[in-house]
Design an enzyme around this catalytic site. Structure first.
Site, PDB file in Angstrom:
ATOM      1  N   HIS A   1      41.647-110.436  11.662  1.00  0.00           N
ATOM      2  CA  HIS A   1      41.577-109.212  12.468  1.00  0.00           C
ATOM      3  C   HIS A   1      40.182-108.592  12.440  1.00  0.00           C
ATOM      4  CE1 HIS A   1      46.216-108.566  11.888  1.00  0.00           C
ATOM      5  NE2 HIS A   1      45.920-109.645  12.599  1.00  0.00           N
ATOM      6  N   SER A   2      39.148-109.385  12.598  1.00  0.00           N
ATOM      7  CA  SER A   2      37.775-108.880  12.589  1.00  0.00           C
ATOM      8  C   SER A   2      37.557-107.909  13.739  1.00  0.00           C
ATOM      9  CB  SER A   2      36.787-110.052  12.719  1.00  0.00           C
ATOM     10  OG  SER A   2      36.971-110.994  11.682  1.00  0.00           O
TER      11      SER A   2
END
Length: 626
Positions: free
Chosen positions: A544-545
């Site tokens: 989930h960058s």
């Protein structure tokens, strides 16, 4: 067909270039083509064509995308991190058309109302974003109709297989601990509850990635001759003229897609393609800041160290890396082979035969129940004064914000050959919704192949607040498991090494649940230290960058305006999770779809395409039933 590995000689200039065929990029390409089929669009994607690729379209095969040899996944190696037991964390991201939506775990969760409002940007409040949340989806769940969409290209359903008894166990165990079931907690409001989770999987069991829902159908149809896709090509940089206007991109062949990467990399020369109207970077929160920096846009100190001429002083580029921090714990169960998707990884199920027979087990991500969780006031106090201060400041009165998200995955993600027996082992996932820790990602040289300076930032926050979240979540999920009917023990190697004689000791084998409805595990200070050490050893990414090129004013280390224009640069927009300025209490795929829809609407209006706004273009290109 408009999909190439080499551009035709007569296609050296287009109206719009989309640099990176990520989740949002495919949405944008599809929406722009709908708005004006005469607009010439080129998507440049570094990975291979994935049309109908088994690992992409069949949900239960997604663990294959975790293998190091996956051709659809990029693996970003972080810097050595002392606070993570001196590990170099690996962060996977989408490396093919559709980006993360083509390889991820397909979990349907939405951000909370306060998340969008925290963006503090015109056009991005929860009320303003709600139409886009509805626009892309066709919802097959039990939620109230006012909160969902029913004519978009992306189906949201339970897939073709659910393990009802495991799902029930999770729901009932959480209920005994005070976390009750709601039929839909994806309404931007509800929280601190569980749900029978839906997925980005169609009723026919196919993954609903943005490439197969927005892009491939148009390319395959032949009805959009001005929509072009160039695969296996890495964008090196954005080309800027003397007026700081984006006029094209420079690219090269991706060595990973060549027969002899070392030889071919040495021989190839960069090529370029021009854009008459606009360049949009949608390469993801990890790759987009690197493209900007190689283009001379970023922190002057970073650019000078890398030998890149400074075109635009923009220190926010790559600066505020965020992720949700994940810990996974494995449990032994009495589940059957048909209750989990382990057989597709350990060889007990024949993948080719399952595909031939259209096995319904292929149509699940093996995650049927999850929840958004908050601690009680007593638990907050027990976590210490620093934790309580952070809670009181950021969570106590923001009741829609979960502290952690906990999910049951009927899959084991480790080495199946090392398991102690033939039982079905599955995983419990705990992850921080709003980590305080921050990192960065920057170039170290001019070349795409130069390893980036990547600090994931996990567990670097003051007073170890993020760490304490994981300690609390470990105890909660363990109390849940010990009262589940499917419980048959804990995989010792995946749990903390508790001191000898501890009441919290691991139970490797059991005949069933070992806790009564009101029973809780007791932990000592030494037990907490053991949990802390295990968290440091295993905490990892959720894929989930975000936040590396955020929407914010320049003076607040922002990179783009609310209209997604790069500060100081003309004709260049960004559209991926990098622009999201604050984290969200949800898996980020939903937010990426929203970014794509919002970006497309901005571009359509700015270019005056077709006279269509966000309402008119909903759900045109793929029948929702597919």
């Amino acid at each position: 067909m408009g999909l190439y590995t080499k551009l035709p000689k007569d296609l050296q200039e287009v109206d719009v270039i989309i640099a990176g065929g990520g989740l949002a990029g495919c949405v944008i390409a599809g929406r722009l083509a709908e708005a004006d089929p005469n607009l010439s669009i080129l998507v440049v994607e570094q990975g291979p064509n994935n049309y109908n690729a088994p690992e992409v379209i069949h949900p239960a095969l997604y663990p294959r995308n975790l293998f190091a040899n996956s051709k659809y996944t990029l693996f970003w190696e972080g810097n050595e991190a002392p606070q993570l037991a001196n590990r170099r964390p690996i962060v996977p991201s989408g490396g093919t058309l559709g980006g993360g939506s083509a390889i991820n775990w397909m979990v349907y969760t939405r951000a909370q109302r306060s998340d969008f409002d925290s963006f503090n940007a015109p056009g991005w409040s929860a009320d303003e974003i709600y139409p886009y949340l509805k626009k892309f989806e066709t919802y097959h769940g039990q939620g109230e109709k006012e909160h969902h969409g029913f004519s978009g290209p992306v189906n949201v359903s339970g897939g073709t297989h659910r393990c009802k008894h495991a799902e029930d166990d999770f729901i009932q165990a959480a209920d005994q601990l005070g976390y009750h079931e709601l039929k839909d907690i994806q309404n931007l409001r509800d929280n601190n509850a569980t749900e029978r989770w839906l997925k980005y999987v169609g009723p026919n069991g196919r993954r609903q990635d943005s490439a197969h829902r927005f892009l491939h159908p148009k390319v395959q149809s032949g009805d959009y001759p001005n929509l072009h896709v160039l695969v296996e090509k890495q964008v090196i940089r954005v080309l800027l003229d003397d007026d700081k206007k984006a006029v094209g991109v420079e690219y090269q062949s991706n060595p990973r897609c060549l027969p002899n990467p070392e030889f071919m990399t040495a021989k190839q020369a960069p090529r370029s393609v021009r854009a008459r109207k606009l360049v949009v970077c949608s390469a993801g929160a990890n790759a987009t800041p690197l493209i900007l920096e190689r283009s001379g846009i970023g922190n002057p100190e970073v650019l000078k160290r890398a030998g890149v001429e400074v075109i635009e002083d923009l220190p926010g580029v790559g600066h505020d890396y965020q992720d949700h921090h994940l810990t996974l714990y494995a449990y032994r169960t009495n589940l059957s082979q048909r209750d989990t998707i382990n057989g597709f990884s350990d060889g007990r199920l024949d993948v080719a035969e399952a595909i031939r027979n259209q096995d319904e087990l292929l149509g699940t991500n093996a995650m049927d129940a999850s929840g958004k969780f908050r601690p009680t006031e007593a638990e907050v106090t027990a976590l210490g004064p620093e934790f309580k201060a952070a809670w009181d400041r950021d969570f106590k009165n923001a009741t829609d914000r979960p502290l952690m998200i906990i999910a049951l995955y009927l899959c084991y993600y480790g080495d199946h050959s090392a398991l102690p027996d033939d039982a079905q082992y599955v995983s419990m996932a705990n992850w921080t919704a709003y980590p305080y820790s921050r990192g960065h990602i920057h170039i170290t040289g001019k070349d795409v192949g130069d390893k980036p300076d990547f600090d994931v930032g996990y567990l670097k926050d003051a007073n170890d607040i993020d760490l304490k979240k994981h300690i609390w979540a470990y105890k909660l999920q363990r109390d849940m498991w010990r009262r589940m009917n499917i419980f048959r023990g804990e995989l010792a190697s995946s749990h903390p090494r508790f001191p000898e004689g501890s009441k919290a000791a691991v139970i490797e084998k059991a005949d069933g649940p070992v806790f009564t409805a009101d029973q809780r595990m007791e932990y000592t200070a030494e037990d907490d230290k053991a949990i802390e050490q295990k968290v440091r050893e295993i905490v990892t990414t959720t894929w989930h960058s975000l936040g590396t090129c955020k929407i914010a004013p320049r003076e607040k280390l922002g990179v783009v305006s609310p209209e997604l224009d790069v500060h100081g640069i003309k004709g260049l927009k960004l559209a991926d999770l990098g622009v999201v300025p604050e984290n969200v209490g949800a898996n980020t795929g939903n937010t990426a779809f929203v970014v794509g829809e919002k970006a497309a609407d901005i571009i359509i209006k700015e270019l005056g395409l077709g006279g269509k706004g966000e309402a008119e273009t909903a759900g045109e290109q793929v029948p929702a039933r597919l």
